[in-house]
Design an enzyme around this catalytic site. Structure first.
Site, mmCIF file in Angstrom:
data_model
loop_
_atom_site.group_PDB
_atom_site.id
_atom_site.type_symbol
_atom_site.label_atom_id
_atom_site.label_comp_id
_atom_site.label_asym_id
_atom_site.label_seq_id
_atom_site.Cartn_x
_atom_site.Cartn_y
_atom_site.Cartn_z
ATOM 1 N N ALA A 68 6.492 17.163 5.842
ATOM 2 C CA ALA A 68 6.663 17.139 4.251
ATOM 3 C C ALA A 68 6.154 18.470 3.973
ATOM 4 O O ALA A 68 5.015 18.983 4.196
ATOM 5 C CB ALA A 68 6.150 15.813 3.595
ATOM 6 N N ASP A 89 -0.654 4.670 6.536
ATOM 7 C CA ASP A 89 -0.113 4.152 7.752
ATOM 8 C C ASP A 89 -0.934 3.242 8.210
ATOM 9 O O ASP A 89 -2.156 3.512 8.885
ATOM 10 C CB ASP A 89 0.187 5.326 8.819
ATOM 11 C CG ASP A 89 1.024 6.741 8.007
ATOM 12 O OD1 ASP A 89 1.744 6.214 7.004
ATOM 13 O OD2 ASP A 89 0.915 7.732 8.465
ATOM 14 N N GLU A 119 10.192 4.046 9.017
ATOM 15 C CA GLU A 119 8.660 3.950 9.148
ATOM 16 C C GLU A 119 8.109 2.557 8.984
ATOM 17 O O GLU A 119 7.524 2.444 8.044
ATOM 18 C CB GLU A 119 8.171 4.957 8.234
ATOM 19 C CG GLU A 119 8.417 6.375 8.992
ATOM 20 C CD GLU A 119 7.463 7.557 8.395
ATOM 21 O OE1 GLU A 119 7.571 8.729 8.606
ATOM 22 O OE2 GLU A 119 6.397 7.384 7.572
ATOM 23 N N TRP A 158 5.418 1.417 9.426
ATOM 24 C CA TRP A 158 3.875 1.381 9.266
ATOM 25 C C TRP A 158 3.486 2.074 7.962
ATOM 26 O O TRP A 158 2.120 2.225 7.709
ATOM 27 C CB TRP A 158 3.462 2.401 10.638
ATOM 28 C CG TRP A 158 4.003 3.847 10.734
ATOM 29 C CD1 TRP A 158 3.605 4.930 9.730
ATOM 30 C CD2 TRP A 158 5.264 4.226 11.277
ATOM 31 N NE1 TRP A 158 4.441 5.969 10.048
ATOM 32 C CE2 TRP A 158 5.187 5.320 10.993
ATOM 33 C CE3 TRP A 158 6.095 3.502 12.280
ATOM 34 C CZ2 TRP A 158 6.491 6.235 11.461
ATOM 35 C CZ3 TRP A 158 7.008 4.408 12.670
ATOM 36 C CH2 TRP A 158 7.155 5.647 12.255
HETATM 37 ZN ZN LIG Z 1 3.192 7.912 6.524
#
Ligand SMILES: [Zn+2]
Length: 275
Positions: A178, A192, A240, A242
């Protein structure tokens, strides 16, 4: 004569007593009947609650259709101005305010930082997972501007090393890391979490008991799985299993029950506000 009168009085008294008994009996029967009717009516109501929506029940999200005003209005929960930090949208086209840094605290039993306003819910969620015999582990949470910038520059250099020009490497890096200001980790509201026994950041993470518990229960603590399966076209990020994002309990519940991602939620809010 007196005897006869006495017996007549007695007989009248007996008759009166019998009448009273009958009256009492009728009253008792009527009362039992009334109670039974009330009870059955009450029980019937509790079997069919009108205001409880079963979990997983979806609300038609298509607010653009013109139903002629006959369909019930769908109310999307919108947080107050004071709570607007909870639902802030950060993605490749919505950057954080330049230099934004929330008040941070350290998450229990870790060295990771999280937004002080949401940390208690995160701690409770992790503690409840542990009580269930699970071992969730944070592997990333708040990321400072400097750190995100360093990660991005490192990726640009890595891409340049493959023979790309700086401009090409810069564009390629944006698809991998990002761009500074567009990572949710900079909000202090994203974390996460992996299973201690399985720390790979790939689809296999979803199979762990830790993720399955978190995915099922995180909304109760105000969290959503931010990049769910099948939503990449809206989020711009791969699945994702997580990455959890705090949005507050009310919005987390709405997003979960309606199977939305944060971008879709914001689209609905904008549609609602435009009406
Ligand atoms: Zn993350």
């Amino acid at each position: 004569m007196q005897e006869e009168r006495k017996s007549r009085v007695q007989s009248q008294q007996q008759k009166k007593q019998q009448q009273t008994k009958l009256l009492v009996l009728i009253l008792v029967v009527v009362l039992i009947g009334a109670c039974a009717v009330l009870f059955l009516h009450g029980a019937g109501e509790s079997e069919t609650p009108e205001d409880v929506v079963p979990p997983g029940e979806t609300v038609d999200a298509d607010t653009t259709s013109d139903a002629g005003g006959t369909e019930p209005e769908i109310i999307i929960p919108v947080v107050s101005e004071e709570d607007s930090w909870k639902t802030v949208l950060v993605n490749s086209s919505h950057a954080l305010a330049d230099g934004y840094v929330p008040e941070l605290v350290t998450v229990d039993n870790t060295s990771f930082k999280f937004d002080a306003r949401a940390a208690e819910d995160l701690n409770t969620m992790l503690q409840d997972a542990r009580t269930e015999g699970l071992a969730p582990m944070i592997c990333s949470s708040y990321r400072a501007w400097e750190r995100q910038t360093a990660l991005f520059e490192k990726q640009v250099a890595k891409q340049q090393a493959t023979g790309l020009s700086y401009e090409e490497a810069y564009e390629k890096a944006k698809s991998v890391v990002a761009y500074p200001g567009t990572s949710e980790h900079q909000t202090g509201l994203a974390t996460d979490i992996v299973a201690t026994s399985h720390q790979l950041l790939d689809d296999s993470q979803a199979e762990t008991a830790e993720q399955q518990w978190l995915m099922e229960n995180c909304w109760k603590y105000g969290f959503i799985l931010r990049y769910p399966l099948g939503k990449s076209e809206y989020t711009g990020i791969i699945y994702e299993p997580w990455h959890y994002r705090y949005v507050g309990k009310e919005v987390a519940q709405y997003i979960t029950e309606n199977d939305l991602c944060l971008e879709e939620y914001w689209q609905l809010v904008e549609n609602q506000q435009a009406q």
